[in-house]
Enzyme design. Structure first.
Site, PDB file in Angstrom:
ATOM      1  N   LYS A  27       0.701  -1.140   0.296  1.00 58.78           N
ATOM      2  CA  LYS A  27      -0.146  -0.354  -0.072  1.00 58.78           C
ATOM      3  C   LYS A  27       0.838   1.658  -0.144  1.00 58.78           C
ATOM      4  O   LYS A  27       0.429   2.128  -0.348  1.00 58.78           O
ATOM      5  CB  LYS A  27      -0.830  -0.065   1.452  1.00 58.78           C
ATOM      6  CG  LYS A  27      -1.801   0.831   1.492  1.00 58.78           C
ATOM      7  CD  LYS A  27      -2.753   0.390   2.022  1.00 58.78           C
ATOM      8  CE  LYS A  27      -3.195   0.615   3.629  1.00 58.78           C
ATOM      9  NZ  LYS A  27      -2.677   1.379   4.374  1.00 58.78           N
ATOM     10  N   SER A  28       2.234   1.275   0.754  1.00 58.89           N
ATOM     11  CA  SER A  28       2.523   2.228   1.215  1.00 58.89           C
ATOM     12  C   SER A  28       3.365   2.671  -0.110  1.00 58.89           C
ATOM     13  O   SER A  28       3.476   4.168  -0.875  1.00 58.89           O
ATOM     14  CB  SER A  28       4.034   1.967   1.798  1.00 58.89           C
ATOM     15  OG  SER A  28       3.418   1.506   3.198  1.00 58.89           O
ATOM     16  N   GLY A 100      -4.709   7.518   5.608  1.00 59.64           N
ATOM     17  CA  GLY A 100      -4.502   8.765   6.140  1.00 59.64           C
ATOM     18  C   GLY A 100      -3.366   8.941   5.174  1.00 59.64           C
ATOM     19  O   GLY A 100      -2.806  10.000   4.853  1.00 59.64           O
ATOM     20  N   GLN A 176       4.705   9.270   6.724  1.00 64.42           N
ATOM     21  CA  GLN A 176       3.279  10.409   6.558  1.00 64.42           C
ATOM     22  C   GLN A 176       4.688  12.059   6.614  1.00 64.42           C
ATOM     23  O   GLN A 176       4.089  12.410   5.684  1.00 64.42           O
ATOM     24  CB  GLN A 176       2.372  10.255   6.811  1.00 64.42           C
ATOM     25  CG  GLN A 176       2.021   8.793   6.845  1.00 64.42           C
ATOM     26  CD  GLN A 176       0.400   8.320   7.329  1.00 64.42           C
ATOM     27  OE1 GLN A 176      -0.184   9.171   8.407  1.00 64.42           O
ATOM     28  NE2 GLN A 176       0.273   7.136   7.159  1.00 64.42           N
ATOM     29  N   ASP A 327       2.047  -0.909  12.305  1.00 65.07           N
ATOM     30  CA  ASP A 327       0.660  -1.172  11.555  1.00 65.07           C
ATOM     31  C   ASP A 327       0.572  -3.078  11.909  1.00 65.07           C
ATOM     32  O   ASP A 327      -1.066  -3.681  11.795  1.00 65.07           O
ATOM     33  CB  ASP A 327       0.164  -1.497  10.176  1.00 65.07           C
ATOM     34  CG  ASP A 327       0.544   0.705   8.986  1.00 65.07           C
ATOM     35  OD1 ASP A 327       0.388   0.671  10.614  1.00 65.07           O
ATOM     36  OD2 ASP A 327       1.154   0.183   8.694  1.00 65.07           O
ATOM     37  N   LYS A 354      -4.634   6.045  14.247  1.00 65.40           N
ATOM     38  CA  LYS A 354      -4.389   5.178  13.780  1.00 65.40           C
ATOM     39  C   LYS A 354      -6.219   4.779  13.264  1.00 65.40           C
ATOM     40  O   LYS A 354      -6.431   5.391  13.105  1.00 65.40           O
ATOM     41  CB  LYS A 354      -3.549   3.789  13.123  1.00 65.40           C
ATOM     42  CG  LYS A 354      -2.638   3.291  13.671  1.00 65.40           C
ATOM     43  CD  LYS A 354      -1.940   4.664  12.619  1.00 65.40           C
ATOM     44  CE  LYS A 354       0.160   4.226  13.110  1.00 65.40           C
ATOM     45  NZ  LYS A 354       0.705   4.394  11.963  1.00 65.40           N
ATOM     46  N   ARG A 358      -6.106   1.992  17.903  1.00 67.88           N
ATOM     47  CA  ARG A 358      -5.790   0.345  17.557  1.00 67.88           C
ATOM     48  C   ARG A 358      -5.338   0.254  19.402  1.00 67.88           C
ATOM     49  O   ARG A 358      -5.581  -1.379  19.892  1.00 67.88           O
ATOM     50  CB  ARG A 358      -5.207  -0.168  17.009  1.00 67.88           C
ATOM     51  CG  ARG A 358      -5.660   0.123  15.320  1.00 67.88           C
ATOM     52  CD  ARG A 358      -4.550  -0.538  14.329  1.00 67.88           C
ATOM     53  NE  ARG A 358      -4.879  -0.123  13.333  1.00 67.88           N
ATOM     54  CZ  ARG A 358      -4.818   0.150  12.363  1.00 67.88           C
ATOM     55  NH1 ARG A 358      -2.954   0.109  11.859  1.00 67.88           N
ATOM     56  NH2 ARG A 358      -4.878  -0.136  10.900  1.00 67.88           N
ATOM     57  N   ARG A 401      -7.729  -3.699   9.534  1.00 72.13           N
ATOM     58  CA  ARG A 401      -6.456  -4.038  10.309  1.00 72.13           C
ATOM     59  C   ARG A 401      -7.528  -4.798  11.890  1.00 72.13           C
ATOM     60  O   ARG A 401      -6.734  -6.332  12.163  1.00 72.13           O
ATOM     61  CB  ARG A 401      -4.844  -3.642  10.868  1.00 72.13           C
ATOM     62  CG  ARG A 401      -4.176  -2.631   9.464  1.00 72.13           C
ATOM     63  CD  ARG A 401      -2.914  -2.787   9.702  1.00 72.13           C
ATOM     64  NE  ARG A 401      -2.537  -1.659   8.454  1.00 72.13           N
ATOM     65  CZ  ARG A 401      -2.017  -2.169   7.200  1.00 72.13           C
ATOM     66  NH1 ARG A 401      -2.231  -3.589   6.813  1.00 72.13           N
ATOM     67  NH2 ARG A 401      -1.756  -1.437   6.577  1.00 72.13           N
TER      68      ARG A 401
HETATM   69  C1  S3P Z   1       2.430   4.400   6.369  1.00 70.20           C
HETATM   70  C2  S3P Z   1       3.168   5.286   7.135  1.00 70.20           C
HETATM   71  C3  S3P Z   1       2.228   4.488   8.486  1.00 70.20           C
HETATM   72  C4  S3P Z   1       1.379   3.985   8.582  1.00 70.20           C
HETATM   73  C5  S3P Z   1       0.413   3.999   7.729  1.00 70.20           C
HETATM   74  C6  S3P Z   1       1.679   3.764   6.295  1.00 70.20           C
HETATM   75  C7  S3P Z   1       3.296   5.380   4.350  1.00 70.20           C
HETATM   76  O1  S3P Z   1       1.897   5.814   9.072  1.00 70.20           O
HETATM   77  O2  S3P Z   1       0.778   3.373   9.953  1.00 70.20           O
HETATM   78  O3  S3P Z   1       0.312   2.312   7.576  1.00 70.20           O
HETATM   79  O4  S3P Z   1       3.176   4.688   4.175  1.00 70.20           O
HETATM   80  O5  S3P Z   1       4.091   6.056   4.417  1.00 70.20           O
HETATM   81  P1  S3P Z   1       3.338   7.099   9.929  1.00 70.20           P
HETATM   82  O6  S3P Z   1       3.731   7.457   8.800  1.00 70.20           O
HETATM   83  O7  S3P Z   1       1.488   7.811  10.267  1.00 70.20           O
HETATM   84  O8  S3P Z   1       3.556   6.212  11.057  1.00 70.20           O
END
Ligand code: S3P
Length: 444
Positions: A27-28, A100, A176, A327, A354, A358, A401
């Site tokens: 996903k990232s 997010g 993020q 996650d 999250k 969670r 999740r």
């Molecule tokens: C992600 C960063 C994480 C993670 C999210 C995906 C990303 O969040 O929990 O599912 O793709 O950069 P944080 O950066 O807020 O920890």
């Protein structure tokens, strides 16, 4: 998609899980491939893109901002970008649904362009903090024209006409926040630097290099990093191959460890060391997880993972490991419930912000299924007894999740486990039920 229509699902104990499966793309990386493709002049081809709702919302946002985004075949996508700083003002609201990551990364990309956009999301995303993103973006020269409740969605952001390069120390380890600053910094003259005390996932840095940007990564203290990007240069199109998502693989992996007699191979799973904290922890607990055919493609490492049912013991998981498995705590807590002895998971403050709180959702779900659990400050303590009574009803709170973790629990607990909504799983892992049932699980 309208998640008002809930779709309950029950998992019950079946036999061993057997066979090979490939979980969907990471996903990232999928979000980032679309966003970087949209900021590139020319055509970026993506293969293995995750076609979950979160990523599809990012694709829609890229179109609204002026890029051409086309699906060629399953997982095969083409993006024609507008170049760094080239977004146009979108006509409607950018709706990121449950995501997010999509929302915060696109806020960063918009902050570096002279356009105004309104960001919104579903009821879960509307509760999540956005001030952590707005703070650095305002230093770069963007302005929030309107924002809800001191830092929630919906919000309207005016991007910077002349973005300012900054040095920013992230207040919490967050890929993020880091990515939003670097995306905005692409359009700023000179060097934009992000300093993090604990290294967070580094897909943005890797992809920036892959697209030809000048990025320097240095160590910062014992666990941190300093990332410096030279702005105001164009990105060059480059093909992106998306490996299977380790955060999705985590669910069939733990299911195979818990269901006696299981022997499963999960193929093409990304093994970037900033994402493998769960595997490290499960191995410490006694899990039999073997990495086969380690290889790398498009700047990321991957392997096929052979997972065999294992007797687990409780361990202590240090706070410093949290960013590499942030996650994965819901499914680790499920694994810990079946282990012998206590598992202490330290430093989980970020779990409260999250897709749901969670920490609270996991503790409530475990308790509902007869597991001894405590929250002490930011630590989660699960007292594993080697068996889980089950029989509980779990509230998912619009959190994919939480839904998947407790369905995994039901595959090995004495009584079935019911989750109140499995539709939300489509945000990150479309085909979850079919994949896990294909290995021999029972969900109905
Ligand atoms: C992600 C960063 C994480 C993670 C999210 C995906 C990303 O969040 O929990 O599912 O793709 O950069 P944080 O950066 O807020 O920890």
């Amino acid at each position: 998609m309208d998640h008002a229509a809930k779709s309950p699902l029950t998992a019950r104990r079946a036999g061993a899980l057997k066979g090979r499966a490939r979980v969907p793309g990471d996903k990232s990386i999928s979000h980032r491939a679309l966003i970087f493709g949209a900021l590139t002049v020319g055509e970026t081809r993506i293969s293995g893109l995750l076609e979950g709702e979160d990523v599809l919302n990012t694709a829609k946002a890229m179109r609204a901002l002026g890029a051409t985004v086309e699906r060629v075949a399953e997982g095969q996508w083409r993006v024609h970008g507008v170049g760094v700083g080239g977004f146009r003002a979108p006509e409607g609201v950018l709706d990121f649904g449950n995501s997010g990551t999509g929302c915060r990364l696109v806020m960063g990309a918009v902050a570096g362009c002279p356009v105004t956009a309104t960001f919104d999301g579903d009821a879960s995303l509307r509760t999540r903090p956005m001030k952590r993103i707005l703070d650095p973006l305002e230093l770069i020269g963007a302005h929030a024209l309107s924002v809800t409740d001191g830092g929630r969605l919906p919000l309207t952001l005016a991007g910077a006409r002349d973005p300012i390069p900054i040095v920013y120390r992230t207040p919490v380890p967050s890929a993020q926040i880091k990515s939003a600053v670097l995306l905005a910094g692409l359009a700023a003259p000179g060097e934009t630097t992000v300093v993090e005390n604990e290294a967070s996932r580094d897909h943005t840095e890797r992809l920036l290099k892959h697209f030809g940007a000048e990025v320097r990564v240095e160590a910062e203290g014992a666990h941190g990093r300093k990332i410096t990007l030279r702005g105001e240069s164009e990105l060059a199109p480059a093909p992106v191959v998306v490996p299977a998502d380790p955060s999705s693989a985590a669910f069939p992996m733990v299911a195979a460890l818990l269901a006696p007699g299981s022997d499963v191979i999960l193929t093409d799973v990304m093994t970037n060391p900033l994402r493998t904290g769960l595997i490290v922890t499960l191995r410490e607990m006694g899990a039999d997880i073997e990495a086969l055919d380690l290889r790398s493609d498009g700047g990321e490492e991957m392997a096929d993972l052979r997972v065999r049912a294992s007797a687990l013991r409780g361990v202590e998981v240090p706070a410093s490991r949290a960013p590499s498995m942030i996650d994965e705590y819901p499914v680790l807590a499920v694994a810990a419930s079946f282990a012998q002895g206590p598992t202490v998971m330290r430093g989980l403050k970020e779990l409260r912000v999250k897709e749901s709180d969670r920490l609270a959702a996991v503790a409530a779900g475990l308790a509902a299924n007869g597991v001894e659990v405590e929250i002490e400050g930011d630590d989660l303590i699960v007292n594993g007894k080697g068996r889980v009574p089950g029989g509980g009803a779990v509230t998912t709170h619009m959190d994919h999740r939480i839904a998947m973790a407790f369905l995994v629990m039901g595959l090995a607990s004495e009584q079935p486990v019911r989750v109140d909504d499995a539709a939300i799983i489509a945000t990150s892992f479309p085909g979850f039920s079919a994949l896990i049932c294909g290995l021999g699980a029972e969900l109905s």
